[in-house]
Design a protein around this motif. Structure first.
Motif, PDB file in Angstrom:
ATOM      1  N   TYR A  24       6.529  43.856  75.887  1.00 41.34           N
ATOM      2  CA  TYR A  24       5.446  44.289  76.776  1.00 41.34           C
ATOM      3  C   TYR A  24       5.677  43.811  78.208  1.00 41.34           C
ATOM      4  O   TYR A  24       6.547  42.978  78.484  1.00 41.34           O
ATOM      5  CB  TYR A  24       4.104  43.745  76.257  1.00 41.34           C
ATOM      6  N   ARG A  25       4.874  44.342  79.120  1.00 39.03           N
ATOM      7  CA  ARG A  25       4.845  43.861  80.499  1.00 39.03           C
ATOM      8  C   ARG A  25       3.434  43.431  80.844  1.00 39.03           C
ATOM      9  O   ARG A  25       2.463  43.951  80.288  1.00 39.03           O
ATOM     10  CB  ARG A  25       5.273  44.951  81.479  1.00 39.03           C
ATOM     11  N   LEU A  26       3.322  42.520  81.773  1.00 40.17           N
ATOM     12  CA  LEU A  26       2.026  42.090  82.281  1.00 40.17           C
ATOM     13  C   LEU A  26       1.866  42.627  83.700  1.00 40.17           C
ATOM     14  O   LEU A  26       2.658  42.314  84.584  1.00 40.17           O
ATOM     15  CB  LEU A  26       1.933  40.562  82.276  1.00 40.17           C
ATOM     16  N   ILE A  27       0.851  43.474  83.899  1.00 45.37           N
ATOM     17  CA  ILE A  27       0.573  44.025  85.228  1.00 45.37           C
ATOM     18  C   ILE A  27      -0.445  43.144  85.925  1.00 45.37           C
ATOM     19  O   ILE A  27      -1.538  42.904  85.414  1.00 45.37           O
ATOM     20  CB  ILE A  27       0.044  45.464  85.131  1.00 45.37           C
ATOM     21  N   GLU A  28      -0.084  42.652  87.083  1.00 49.75           N
ATOM     22  CA  GLU A  28      -0.940  41.771  87.868  1.00 49.75           C
ATOM     23  C   GLU A  28      -1.762  42.587  88.864  1.00 49.75           C
ATOM     24  O   GLU A  28      -1.378  43.703  89.242  1.00 49.75           O
ATOM     25  CB  GLU A  28      -0.082  40.752  88.633  1.00 49.75           C
ATOM     26  N   PRO A  29      -2.901  42.040  89.339  1.00 52.99           N
ATOM     27  CA  PRO A  29      -3.697  42.737  90.352  1.00 52.99           C
ATOM     28  C   PRO A  29      -2.881  42.985  91.619  1.00 52.99           C
ATOM     29  O   PRO A  29      -2.102  42.124  92.036  1.00 52.99           O
ATOM     30  CB  PRO A  29      -4.852  41.765  90.622  1.00 52.99           C
ATOM     31  N   ASP A  30      -3.052  44.148  92.196  1.00 54.13           N
ATOM     32  CA  ASP A  30      -2.355  44.522  93.426  1.00 54.13           C
ATOM     33  C   ASP A  30      -3.300  44.284  94.602  1.00 54.13           C
ATOM     34  O   ASP A  30      -4.321  44.952  94.734  1.00 54.13           O
ATOM     35  CB  ASP A  30      -1.946  45.992  93.350  1.00 54.13           C
ATOM     36  N   LEU A  31      -2.961  43.325  95.459  1.00 47.88           N
ATOM     37  CA  LEU A  31      -3.843  42.965  96.569  1.00 47.88           C
ATOM     38  C   LEU A  31      -4.037  44.114  97.551  1.00 47.88           C
ATOM     39  O   LEU A  31      -5.048  44.175  98.255  1.00 47.88           O
ATOM     40  CB  LEU A  31      -3.280  41.742  97.305  1.00 47.88           C
ATOM     41  N   SER A  32      -3.085  45.046  97.584  1.00 47.18           N
ATOM     42  CA  SER A  32      -3.223  46.186  98.495  1.00 47.18           C
ATOM     43  C   SER A  32      -4.187  47.233  97.950  1.00 47.18           C
ATOM     44  O   SER A  32      -4.526  48.193  98.633  1.00 47.18           O
ATOM     45  CB  SER A  32      -1.853  46.835  98.751  1.00 47.18           C
ATOM     46  N   HIS A  33      -4.617  47.066  96.672  1.00 45.20           N
ATOM     47  CA  HIS A  33      -5.593  47.979  96.057  1.00 45.20           C
ATOM     48  C   HIS A  33      -6.737  47.161  95.443  1.00 45.20           C
ATOM     49  O   HIS A  33      -7.117  47.366  94.296  1.00 45.20           O
ATOM     50  CB  HIS A  33      -4.932  48.841  94.984  1.00 45.20           C
ATOM     51  N   THR A  34      -7.265  46.236  96.236  1.00 45.03           N
ATOM     52  CA  THR A  34      -8.261  45.295  95.723  1.00 45.03           C
ATOM     53  C   THR A  34      -9.457  45.994  95.105  1.00 45.03           C
ATOM     54  O   THR A  34      -9.974  45.578  94.068  1.00 45.03           O
ATOM     55  CB  THR A  34      -8.729  44.357  96.857  1.00 45.03           C
ATOM     56  N   ASP A  50      -9.593  49.297  94.255  1.00 43.32           N
ATOM     57  CA  ASP A  50      -9.210  50.524  93.555  1.00 43.32           C
ATOM     58  C   ASP A  50      -8.712  50.188  92.156  1.00 43.32           C
ATOM     59  O   ASP A  50      -8.357  49.039  91.850  1.00 43.32           O
ATOM     60  CB  ASP A  50      -8.090  51.250  94.315  1.00 43.32           C
ATOM     61  N   LEU A  51      -8.675  51.204  91.320  1.00 48.01           N
ATOM     62  CA  LEU A  51      -8.036  51.045  90.021  1.00 48.01           C
ATOM     63  C   LEU A  51      -6.547  50.798  90.234  1.00 48.01           C
ATOM     64  O   LEU A  51      -5.953  51.278  91.209  1.00 48.01           O
ATOM     65  CB  LEU A  51      -8.228  52.307  89.183  1.00 48.01           C
ATOM     66  N   ASN A  52      -5.958  50.043  89.328  1.00 49.39           N
ATOM     67  CA  ASN A  52      -4.526  49.793  89.426  1.00 49.39           C
ATOM     68  C   ASN A  52      -3.777  51.131  89.372  1.00 49.39           C
ATOM     69  O   ASN A  52      -3.953  51.901  88.434  1.00 49.39           O
ATOM     70  CB  ASN A  52      -4.095  48.897  88.251  1.00 49.39           C
ATOM     71  N   PRO A  53      -2.962  51.449  90.392  1.00 47.91           N
ATOM     72  CA  PRO A  53      -2.275  52.754  90.434  1.00 47.91           C
ATOM     73  C   PRO A  53      -1.412  53.011  89.205  1.00 47.91           C
ATOM     74  O   PRO A  53      -1.331  54.140  88.722  1.00 47.91           O
ATOM     75  CB  PRO A  53      -1.424  52.656  91.708  1.00 47.91           C
ATOM     76  N   GLU A  54      -0.757  51.960  88.702  1.00 52.26           N
ATOM     77  CA  GLU A  54       0.107  52.140  87.534  1.00 52.26           C
ATOM     78  C   GLU A  54      -0.728  52.465  86.298  1.00 52.26           C
ATOM     79  O   GLU A  54      -0.374  53.322  85.491  1.00 52.26           O
ATOM     80  CB  GLU A  54       0.946  50.888  87.300  1.00 52.26           C
ATOM     81  N   PHE A  55      -1.854  51.769  86.166  1.00 50.66           N
ATOM     82  CA  PHE A  55      -2.794  52.028  85.074  1.00 50.66           C
ATOM     83  C   PHE A  55      -3.235  53.494  85.100  1.00 50.66           C
ATOM     84  O   PHE A  55      -3.220  54.195  84.090  1.00 50.66           O
ATOM     85  CB  PHE A  55      -3.988  51.082  85.233  1.00 50.66           C
ATOM     86  N   GLU A  56      -3.599  53.974  86.279  1.00 50.21           N
ATOM     87  CA  GLU A  56      -4.074  55.347  86.437  1.00 50.21           C
ATOM     88  C   GLU A  56      -2.964  56.352  86.154  1.00 50.21           C
ATOM     89  O   GLU A  56      -3.182  57.391  85.519  1.00 50.21           O
ATOM     90  CB  GLU A  56      -4.617  55.536  87.852  1.00 50.21           C
TER      91      GLU A  56
END
Length: 263
Positions: free
Chosen positions: A115-125, A127-133
């Motif tokens: 698996y991978r762990l996706i961390e919060p993206d500070l540039s999309h504080t 917004d929904l995580n772009p990768e998630f979407e």
């Protein structure tokens, strides 16, 4: 299995890798050295220890597992796979409320695989995580449970349904109430669609995850931390076993829910 034998197997990468290699079948020393990429002088003492414990047999120039060795290695693999999941992100798992995963699935957590762990993206504080979407938009069927609210969720799920994606949602009571109060029209439009369904979790007093999504080619898991907050860290796995594991976790919560219908 005594502690000495556990130490022998688990606390040496050379011994562990050697045993797992022999699981494939008997090997001569040259093939073993080539595949393990270790010096002969460092491996032979480790093999000697395994032979002394009757885990490995050496005859006619070939090394193979003994009957005991076969049993031990067969049982060792699931443990190593489980340890691999937790060791990959030790701080993350140590701070998660794992009670949200029922016992029969926590025992199979090794199925998350690589698996991978996706961390919060500070540039999309906000917004929904772009990768998630992105992963959701590229699916044809989505099953999702979530118990934290994001104001972009209603529009996202409605747009997914309008694209013809089969989508089944299970919401916690608090999220459902938020949807009814602030996004009533979006909720009604969602429920009118034949490829969409919405359920509300009815069982009280159970520990729940922040999010679980199972789609065609991906599993996404979000867990609250020990403080009860969701820090928008997602576990993502593309492995078929992980997707099946995620589907079973979704079904676990759907079985405790009732479907919402339009009046």
């Amino acid at each position: 299995m005594n502690p000495g034998l556990l130490d022998l197997i688990l606390f040496s990468e050379k011994r562990k890798d050697f045993l797992l290699l022999l699981k494939e079948g008997p090997k001569d020393i040259e093939e073993i050295l080539e595949k393990l990429q270790v010096p002969r002088t460092s491996l032979l003492p480790q093999i000697k220890k395994l032979k002394e414990e009757d885990l490995v047999i050496h005859e006619e120039g070939m090394y193979r597992l003994s009957t005991i060795g076969e049993i031990v290695v067969e049982k060792m693999q699931p443990l190593l796979d489980t340890l691999s999941v937790f060791e990959k992100n030790e701080e993350f798992w140590a701070d998660r409320r794992l009670a949200a995963i029922p016992p029969h699935l926590i025992k199979r957590i090794s199925e998350l695989g690589d698996y991978r762990l996706i961390e919060p993206d500070l540039s999309h504080t906000f917004d929904l995580n772009p990768e998630f979407e992105k992963y959701l938009l590229n699916s044809s069927c989505i099953h999702m449970f979530f118990s934290y609210f994001h104001p972009q969720f209603p529009a996202l799920f409605l747009s997914l349904a309008k694209k013809g994606i089969e989508i089944s949602l299970v919401l916690s009571e608090s999220v459902y109430l938020r949807l009814v109060e602030d996004f009533k029209e979006e909720g009604k439009e969602f429920l009118k669609m034949e490829n969409a369904s919405l359920c509300i979790l009815e069982k009280k007093g159970v520990e729940i995850p922040a999010l679980i999504a199972s789609a065609n080619r991906i599993m996404i898991l979000g867990l609250f931390n020990e403080s009860g907050r969701f820090d928008r860290q997602y576990v993502i796995s593309l492995e078929p076993r992980a997707i099946k594991w995620g589907e079973e976790l979704f079904e676990y919560y759907r079985d405790m829910s009732r479907e919402i219908k339009l009046n």
